[in-house]
Design a protein around this motif. Structure first.
Motif, PDB file in Angstrom:
ATOM      1  N   PHE A 185      29.080 -74.401  26.140  1.00 59.78           N
ATOM      2  CA  PHE A 185      28.483 -75.721  26.352  1.00 59.78           C
ATOM      3  C   PHE A 185      28.168 -76.454  25.053  1.00 59.78           C
ATOM      4  O   PHE A 185      27.794 -77.627  25.079  1.00 59.78           O
ATOM      5  CB  PHE A 185      27.199 -75.606  27.181  1.00 59.78           C
ATOM      6  CG  PHE A 185      27.452 -75.219  28.602  1.00 59.78           C
ATOM      7  CD1 PHE A 185      27.865 -76.155  29.527  1.00 59.78           C
ATOM      8  CD2 PHE A 185      27.290 -73.913  29.017  1.00 59.78           C
ATOM      9  CE1 PHE A 185      28.115 -75.802  30.839  1.00 59.78           C
ATOM     10  CE2 PHE A 185      27.533 -73.545  30.317  1.00 59.78           C
ATOM     11  CZ  PHE A 185      27.949 -74.492  31.236  1.00 59.78           C
ATOM     12  N   ARG A 242      30.050 -77.586  22.726  1.00 59.62           N
ATOM     13  CA  ARG A 242      30.981 -78.642  22.333  1.00 59.62           C
ATOM     14  C   ARG A 242      30.485 -80.024  22.743  1.00 59.62           C
ATOM     15  O   ARG A 242      30.871 -81.026  22.160  1.00 59.62           O
ATOM     16  CB  ARG A 242      32.354 -78.371  22.915  1.00 59.62           C
ATOM     17  CG  ARG A 242      32.346 -78.458  24.424  1.00 59.62           C
ATOM     18  CD  ARG A 242      33.478 -77.820  25.118  1.00 59.62           C
ATOM     19  NE  ARG A 242      34.749 -78.481  24.937  1.00 59.62           N
ATOM     20  CZ  ARG A 242      35.829 -78.116  25.597  1.00 59.62           C
ATOM     21  NH1 ARG A 242      35.787 -77.109  26.431  1.00 59.62           N
ATOM     22  NH2 ARG A 242      36.955 -78.743  25.417  1.00 59.62           N
ATOM     23  N   TRP A 243      29.636 -80.117  23.766  1.00 62.01           N
ATOM     24  CA  TRP A 243      29.140 -81.409  24.233  1.00 62.01           C
ATOM     25  C   TRP A 243      27.877 -81.857  23.509  1.00 62.01           C
ATOM     26  O   TRP A 243      27.351 -82.926  23.794  1.00 62.01           O
ATOM     27  CB  TRP A 243      28.915 -81.381  25.743  1.00 62.01           C
ATOM     28  CG  TRP A 243      30.221 -81.307  26.470  1.00 62.01           C
ATOM     29  CD1 TRP A 243      31.117 -82.331  26.640  1.00 62.01           C
ATOM     30  CD2 TRP A 243      30.802 -80.164  27.070  1.00 62.01           C
ATOM     31  NE1 TRP A 243      32.215 -81.880  27.317  1.00 62.01           N
ATOM     32  CE2 TRP A 243      32.056 -80.551  27.597  1.00 62.01           C
ATOM     33  CE3 TRP A 243      30.387 -78.849  27.216  1.00 62.01           C
ATOM     34  CZ2 TRP A 243      32.888 -79.672  28.264  1.00 62.01           C
ATOM     35  CZ3 TRP A 243      31.230 -77.969  27.878  1.00 62.01           C
ATOM     36  CH2 TRP A 243      32.461 -78.380  28.394  1.00 62.01           C
ATOM     37  N   VAL A 244      27.398 -81.030  22.573  1.00 61.15           N
ATOM     38  CA  VAL A 244      26.199 -81.384  21.795  1.00 61.15           C
ATOM     39  C   VAL A 244      26.442 -81.118  20.306  1.00 61.15           C
ATOM     40  O   VAL A 244      25.579 -80.614  19.607  1.00 61.15           O
ATOM     41  CB  VAL A 244      24.939 -80.648  22.305  1.00 61.15           C
ATOM     42  CG1 VAL A 244      24.540 -81.156  23.671  1.00 61.15           C
ATOM     43  CG2 VAL A 244      25.150 -79.147  22.329  1.00 61.15           C
ATOM     44  N   SER A 245      27.626 -81.447  19.842  1.00 61.02           N
ATOM     45  CA  SER A 245      28.001 -81.324  18.425  1.00 61.02           C
ATOM     46  C   SER A 245      27.821 -79.918  17.879  1.00 61.02           C
ATOM     47  O   SER A 245      27.400 -79.730  16.736  1.00 61.02           O
ATOM     48  CB  SER A 245      27.203 -82.319  17.577  1.00 61.02           C
ATOM     49  OG  SER A 245      27.399 -83.633  18.032  1.00 61.02           O
ATOM     50  N   HIS A 255      22.089 -86.539  26.284  1.00 62.88           N
ATOM     51  CA  HIS A 255      23.394 -85.868  26.246  1.00 62.88           C
ATOM     52  C   HIS A 255      24.037 -85.912  27.635  1.00 62.88           C
ATOM     53  O   HIS A 255      24.106 -84.894  28.333  1.00 62.88           O
ATOM     54  CB  HIS A 255      23.243 -84.407  25.792  1.00 62.88           C
ATOM     55  CG  HIS A 255      22.713 -84.248  24.418  1.00 62.88           C
ATOM     56  ND1 HIS A 255      23.464 -84.533  23.289  1.00 62.88           N
ATOM     57  CD2 HIS A 255      21.504 -83.841  23.968  1.00 62.88           C
ATOM     58  CE1 HIS A 255      22.741 -84.294  22.217  1.00 62.88           C
ATOM     59  NE2 HIS A 255      21.552 -83.889  22.592  1.00 62.88           N
ATOM     60  N   SER A 287      27.095 -86.002  28.712  1.00 59.07           N
ATOM     61  CA  SER A 287      28.255 -85.126  28.935  1.00 59.07           C
ATOM     62  C   SER A 287      27.831 -83.700  29.255  1.00 59.07           C
ATOM     63  O   SER A 287      28.469 -83.021  30.057  1.00 59.07           O
ATOM     64  CB  SER A 287      29.160 -85.119  27.703  1.00 59.07           C
ATOM     65  OG  SER A 287      29.693 -86.396  27.489  1.00 59.07           O
ATOM     66  N   LEU A 288      26.772 -83.245  28.615  1.00 58.70           N
ATOM     67  CA  LEU A 288      26.264 -81.901  28.890  1.00 58.70           C
ATOM     68  C   LEU A 288      25.607 -81.854  30.263  1.00 58.70           C
ATOM     69  O   LEU A 288      25.889 -80.978  31.075  1.00 58.70           O
ATOM     70  CB  LEU A 288      25.271 -81.462  27.818  1.00 58.70           C
ATOM     71  CG  LEU A 288      24.540 -80.146  28.085  1.00 58.70           C
ATOM     72  CD1 LEU A 288      25.519 -78.982  28.148  1.00 58.70           C
ATOM     73  CD2 LEU A 288      23.482 -79.903  27.023  1.00 58.70           C
ATOM     74  N   GLU A 316      26.004 -83.578  32.926  1.00 54.20           N
ATOM     75  CA  GLU A 316      26.897 -83.654  34.096  1.00 54.20           C
ATOM     76  C   GLU A 316      27.605 -82.331  34.357  1.00 54.20           C
ATOM     77  O   GLU A 316      28.116 -82.107  35.447  1.00 54.20           O
ATOM     78  CB  GLU A 316      27.891 -84.795  33.961  1.00 54.20           C
ATOM     79  CG  GLU A 316      28.949 -84.603  32.922  1.00 54.20           C
ATOM     80  CD  GLU A 316      29.854 -85.819  32.766  1.00 54.20           C
ATOM     81  OE1 GLU A 316      30.976 -85.632  32.312  1.00 54.20           O
ATOM     82  OE2 GLU A 316      29.426 -86.934  33.102  1.00 54.20           O
ATOM     83  N   ARG A 317      27.609 -81.438  33.390  1.00 54.48           N
ATOM     84  CA  ARG A 317      28.169 -80.106  33.597  1.00 54.48           C
ATOM     85  C   ARG A 317      27.141 -79.129  34.156  1.00 54.48           C
ATOM     86  O   ARG A 317      27.481 -78.053  34.618  1.00 54.48           O
ATOM     87  CB  ARG A 317      28.761 -79.580  32.303  1.00 54.48           C
ATOM     88  CG  ARG A 317      30.104 -80.203  32.038  1.00 54.48           C
ATOM     89  CD  ARG A 317      30.483 -80.271  30.591  1.00 54.48           C
ATOM     90  NE  ARG A 317      31.781 -80.913  30.432  1.00 54.48           N
ATOM     91  CZ  ARG A 317      31.975 -82.228  30.437  1.00 54.48           C
ATOM     92  NH1 ARG A 317      30.966 -83.051  30.600  1.00 54.48           N
ATOM     93  NH2 ARG A 317      33.181 -82.739  30.277  1.00 54.48           N
TER      94      ARG A 317
END
Length: 101
Positions: free
Chosen positions: A16, A18-21, A52, A54-55, A57-58
């Motif tokens: 996970f 990758r969605w928070v740099s 965040h 993108s994170l 929604e996962r």
């Protein structure tokens, strides 16, 4: 009267990050719904959505529930067993995000 606020640390597995740099932890504030209600896992995830998206929604489905393949360990206990999104968060709560096996 002010609503209660607490800092929450989401500890993320590498899948996970990758969605928070590339961060292994994300800190957000969780805010209680009113002055008498403590912050909850749901309010922490609402803040995470703004910071965040993108994170988040996962982690949650289109209805706002924690996805079936995600486990959240809240202060040492599985979030599914301690009230799910209504789980109260103590000050400095750590939430471990784990993909289900």
């Amino acid at each position: 009267m002010a609503r209660p606020v607490t800092m929450v640390v989401f500890v993320l597995p590498s899948a996970f990050q990758r969605w928070v740099s590339g961060q292994s932890e994300v800190k957000v504030f969780a805010v209680g719904a009113d002055p008498e209600t403590p912050p909850t896992l749901g309010s922490a995830l609402d803040t995470l959505r703004r910071v965040h998206p993108s994170l988040e929604e996962r982690l949650r489905d289109e209805y706002g529930s924690i996805r079936r393949h995600i486990n959240m360990i809240v202060c040492g206990e599985n979030g599914h067993g301690v009230g799910r999104l209504d789980c109260e968060l103590p000050p400095g709560a750590e939430v471990y995000v784990l993909p289900a096996l």
